[in-house]
Motif scaffolding. Structure first.
Motif, PDB file in Angstrom:
ATOM      1  N   VAL A  43       0.823  -1.209   0.000  1.00  0.00           N
ATOM      2  CA  VAL A  43       0.000   0.000   0.000  1.00  0.00           C
ATOM      3  C   VAL A  43       0.860   1.264   0.000  1.00  0.00           C
ATOM      4  CG1 VAL A  43      -1.743   1.295   1.315  1.00  0.00           C
ATOM      5  CG2 VAL A  43      -1.925  -1.198   1.095  1.00  0.00           C
ATOM      6  N   GLN A  44       1.878   1.303   0.846  1.00  0.00           N
ATOM      7  CA  GLN A  44       2.750   2.491   0.908  1.00  0.00           C
ATOM      8  C   GLN A  44       3.552   2.661  -0.374  1.00  0.00           C
ATOM      9  OE1 GLN A  44       2.559   4.785   3.276  1.00  0.00           O
ATOM     10  NE2 GLN A  44       0.972   3.528   4.213  1.00  0.00           N
ATOM     11  N   GLU A  45       3.991   1.554  -0.942  1.00  0.00           N
ATOM     12  CA  GLU A  45       4.762   1.610  -2.184  1.00  0.00           C
ATOM     13  C   GLU A  45       3.892   2.084  -3.354  1.00  0.00           C
ATOM     14  OE1 GLU A  45       4.744  -0.876   0.009  1.00  0.00           O
ATOM     15  OE2 GLU A  45       6.824  -1.436   0.457  1.00  0.00           O
ATOM     16  N   VAL A  46       2.636   1.658  -3.369  1.00  0.00           N
ATOM     17  CA  VAL A  46       1.699   2.134  -4.396  1.00  0.00           C
ATOM     18  C   VAL A  46       1.566   3.650  -4.291  1.00  0.00           C
ATOM     19  CG1 VAL A  46      -0.753   2.180  -5.048  1.00  0.00           C
ATOM     20  CG2 VAL A  46       0.427  -0.007  -4.732  1.00  0.00           C
ATOM     21  N   GLU A  47       1.403   4.138  -3.086  1.00  0.00           N
ATOM     22  CA  GLU A  47       1.296   5.588  -2.885  1.00  0.00           C
ATOM     23  C   GLU A  47       2.544   6.293  -3.419  1.00  0.00           C
ATOM     24  OE1 GLU A  47      -0.168   9.306  -1.702  1.00  0.00           O
ATOM     25  OE2 GLU A  47      -1.246   7.405  -1.751  1.00  0.00           O
ATOM     26  N   ILE A  51       3.033   9.034  -6.519  1.00  0.00           N
ATOM     27  CA  ILE A  51       3.713  10.322  -6.309  1.00  0.00           C
ATOM     28  C   ILE A  51       4.800  10.505  -7.364  1.00  0.00           C
ATOM     29  CG2 ILE A  51       5.275  11.585  -4.757  1.00  0.00           C
ATOM     30  CD1 ILE A  51       3.594  10.359  -2.409  1.00  0.00           C
ATOM     31  N   TRP A  52       5.575   9.462  -7.595  1.00  0.00           N
ATOM     32  CA  TRP A  52       6.600   9.540  -8.636  1.00  0.00           C
ATOM     33  C   TRP A  52       5.966   9.767 -10.005  1.00  0.00           C
ATOM     34  CZ3 TRP A  52       9.703   4.675  -6.772  1.00  0.00           C
ATOM     35  CH2 TRP A  52      10.535   5.030  -5.696  1.00  0.00           C
ATOM     36  N   ALA A  53       4.858   9.081 -10.279  1.00  0.00           N
ATOM     37  CA  ALA A  53       4.179   9.248 -11.572  1.00  0.00           C
ATOM     38  C   ALA A  53       3.756  10.703 -11.772  1.00  0.00           C
ATOM     39  CB  ALA A  53       2.975   8.311 -11.670  1.00  0.00           C
ATOM     40  N   GLU A  54       3.292  11.345 -10.711  1.00  0.00           N
ATOM     41  CA  GLU A  54       2.932  12.760 -10.814  1.00  0.00           C
ATOM     42  C   GLU A  54       4.135  13.595 -11.244  1.00  0.00           C
ATOM     43  OE1 GLU A  54      -0.601  13.244  -7.500  1.00  0.00           O
ATOM     44  OE2 GLU A  54       1.472  13.335  -6.812  1.00  0.00           O
ATOM     45  N   ALA A  55       5.302  13.269 -10.724  1.00  0.00           N
ATOM     46  CA  ALA A  55       6.518  14.017 -11.074  1.00  0.00           C
ATOM     47  C   ALA A  55       6.937  13.764 -12.520  1.00  0.00           C
ATOM     48  CB  ALA A  55       7.649  13.648 -10.117  1.00  0.00           C
ATOM     49  N   PHE A  56       6.556  12.622 -13.076  1.00  0.00           N
ATOM     50  CA  PHE A  56       6.881  12.297 -14.465  1.00  0.00           C
ATOM     51  C   PHE A  56       5.949  13.011 -15.450  1.00  0.00           C
ATOM     52  CE2 PHE A  56       9.792   8.577 -15.004  1.00  0.00           C
ATOM     53  CZ  PHE A  56      10.143   8.388 -13.669  1.00  0.00           C
ATOM     54  N   ARG A 109      -4.979  10.647  -6.404  1.00  0.00           N
ATOM     55  CA  ARG A 109      -3.788  10.815  -7.255  1.00  0.00           C
ATOM     56  C   ARG A 109      -3.996  10.166  -8.620  1.00  0.00           C
ATOM     57  NH1 ARG A 109       0.367  12.930  -4.525  1.00  0.00           N
ATOM     58  NH2 ARG A 109       0.478  12.592  -2.288  1.00  0.00           N
ATOM     59  N   LEU A 110      -4.491   8.930  -8.629  1.00  0.00           N
ATOM     60  CA  LEU A 110      -4.690   8.229  -9.891  1.00  0.00           C
ATOM     61  C   LEU A 110      -5.735   8.955 -10.747  1.00  0.00           C
ATOM     62  CD1 LEU A 110      -4.116   5.925 -11.827  1.00  0.00           C
ATOM     63  CD2 LEU A 110      -5.768   4.531 -10.542  1.00  0.00           C
ATOM     64  N   LYS A 111      -6.808   9.405 -10.135  1.00  0.00           N
ATOM     65  CA  LYS A 111      -7.836  10.132 -10.895  1.00  0.00           C
ATOM     66  C   LYS A 111      -7.241  11.385 -11.517  1.00  0.00           C
ATOM     67  CE  LYS A 111     -12.428  12.043 -10.786  1.00  0.00           C
ATOM     68  NZ  LYS A 111     -13.481  12.638  -9.995  1.00  0.00           N
ATOM     69  N   GLN A 112      -6.448  12.102 -10.764  1.00  0.00           N
ATOM     70  CA  GLN A 112      -5.840  13.322 -11.288  1.00  0.00           C
ATOM     71  C   GLN A 112      -4.832  13.013 -12.401  1.00  0.00           C
ATOM     72  OE1 GLN A 112      -3.376  15.923  -8.725  1.00  0.00           O
ATOM     73  NE2 GLN A 112      -4.880  17.498  -9.274  1.00  0.00           N
ATOM     74  N   LEU A 113      -4.058  11.951 -12.250  1.00  0.00           N
ATOM     75  CA  LEU A 113      -3.147  11.525 -13.313  1.00  0.00           C
ATOM     76  C   LEU A 113      -3.923  11.248 -14.601  1.00  0.00           C
ATOM     77  CD1 LEU A 113      -0.882   9.235 -11.143  1.00  0.00           C
ATOM     78  CD2 LEU A 113       0.006  11.057 -12.634  1.00  0.00           C
ATOM     79  N   MET A 114      -5.048  10.579 -14.468  1.00  0.00           N
ATOM     80  CA  MET A 114      -5.874  10.277 -15.641  1.00  0.00           C
ATOM     81  C   MET A 114      -6.461  11.548 -16.236  1.00  0.00           C
ATOM     82  SD  MET A 114      -7.675   6.808 -14.161  1.00  0.00           S
ATOM     83  CE  MET A 114      -9.026   6.892 -15.302  1.00  0.00           C
ATOM     84  N   GLU A 115      -6.933  12.448 -15.385  1.00  0.00           N
ATOM     85  CA  GLU A 115      -7.523  13.693 -15.886  1.00  0.00           C
ATOM     86  C   GLU A 115      -6.496  14.513 -16.668  1.00  0.00           C
ATOM     87  OE1 GLU A 115     -10.957  14.254 -12.465  1.00  0.00           O
ATOM     88  OE2 GLU A 115      -9.019  15.228 -12.180  1.00  0.00           O
TER      89      GLU A 115
END
Length: 179
Positions: A43-47, A51-56, A109-115
């Motif tokens: 769970v923590q690693e997914v989070e 976070i890293w994906a947002e930075a990418f 986070r995932l929803k925002q990445l998709m948006e």
């Protein structure tokens, strides 16, 4: 390269991702999230992966690659417009099948990445003959469009299906080894 749909040693994969430094790949982040949520572990690693994906992701609305992803951490900006397709083909599967297994923060986070990805997908215009990328974009439009929901995006995907079907009925597949 790991198949995102096959069992993996998630501890080893996380260790490799954590040590990848500048060679960490954006699509690997989403593959890890998919596998971990399927297994209801890490769970923590997914989070952290999200976070890293947002930075990418390019979140500058004035950028030509707005909404797309850097392929590698070492890239200063997205250089391959295909990256958004590879990231979201898996990201949307997490949303559809496993979002209830994510923490509230990870869901957001995932929803925002998709948006943000919607614009990157729209700005990416692969030729219909570029089979694997065209069909990934088609899937992303439909998958994200139906599940955020964003009906206009879903309609773009449906139109792409019609275009692709007309192309292959007329000219056949152009990429025979394409997934």
């Amino acid at each position: 390269m790991n198949n995102p749909f096959m069992p993996v040693d998630l501890d080893k994969r996380w260790e490799n991702m954590s040590q990848a430094g500048p060679n960490l790949q954006s699509r690997e982040l989403f593959r890890f999230v998919l596998n971990a949520t399927e297994n209801q572990t890490h769970v923590q690693e997914v989070e952290q992966a999200l976070i890293w994906a947002e930075a990418f992701q390019d979140r500058d609305p004035n950028s030509e690659t707005y909404g797309n992803f850097r392929w590698y951490r070492k890239n200063e900006k997205p250089m391959d417009r295909n990256a958004v397709e590879f990231a979201m083909e898996v990201g949307v599967l997490v949303w559809i099948h496993h979002r209830e297994k994510l923490s509230g923060e990870s869901q957001a986070r995932l929803k925002q990445l998709m948006e943000f990805s919607v614009e990157g997908i729209r700005r990416h215009t692969p030729a219909v003959s570029y089979t694997n990328i065209y069909t990934m974009k088609m899937w992303n439009c439909i998958g994200i469009g139906e599940n955020l929901p964003n009906q206009e995006l879903a309609e773009e995907g449906y139109a792409m299906v019609d275009t692709w079907m007309a192309e292959i009925s007329q000219n056949g597949l152009h990429e025979y080894v394409s997934p």
